[in-house]
Design a protein around this motif. Structure first.
Motif: not given
Length: 178
Positions: A63, A73, A92, A105, A112
């Motif tokens: 991350y 990500v 994200a 995300v 998402y």
């Protein structure tokens, strides 16, 4: 004409319903949360089975903050079936305040899914993450082989969330190249 519009509206509603980013009922995402401490590499210690990681070993997630404020990500795992690495890069965003560990995300364009840190070690050494429902659960740690106390804490949280420990897949993290 109206039937076609109603059908398209129903299809769009169904697609959006499948992209739920809210925490599951009964899950309170960690607060206060500090992204700067969460950034970096996490190793997947255990997970519930799902098709997009099936069979993978040496799974990790990285991350990092993007210039636009989103979070990069990178999920990576070794697939013995192809004797190679599989990688997915996504983006994200926080669902609300940045001190609440609840994100949405995307790895596939406008679709998402929820990413919610349900428990987090005070030193950011391990975390328990759930998706849009309790069918998605990941036990993560900063170390490939976390200490026994960390595994005990991870399993205690999973038990509290009523996730059956006998369904967890313990991820092999014995590759030197991850």
């Amino acid at each position: 004409m109206w039937k076609r519009r109603i059908t398209l509206l129903a299809l769009a509603t169904a697609l959006l319903a499948g992209c739920d980013t809210a925490p599951p009922p009964g899950i309170a995402p960690v607060r206060p949360f500090q992204l700067t401490r969460y950034e970096g590499r996490w190793y997947e210690i255990a997970r519930l089975d799902h098709r997009f990681e099936r069979g993978l070993t040496a799974v990790s997630a990285d991350y990092s903050l993007n210039p636009d404020g989103s979070i990069r990500v990178v999920n990576r795992g070794y697939d013995p079936a192809i004797a190679g690495w599989r990688e997915a890069v996504g983006k994200a965003w926080f669902n609300g305040l940045s001190d609440v560990a609840s994100l949405r995300v995307s790895f596939f364009g406008p679709f998402y899914g929820g990413y919610h840190v349900a428990a987090l070690d005070p030193d950011y050494r391990w975390s328990v993450v759930v998706g849009p429902d309790k069918d998605y659960l990941w036990l993560l740690a900063r170390d490939k082989q976390p200490p026994a106390a960390a595994k005990t804490a991870l399993l205690a949280v999973a038990s509290k969330l009523k996730v059956p420990a006998d369904q967890l897949i313990w991820v092999e993290q014995n590759r030197a190249d991850n």
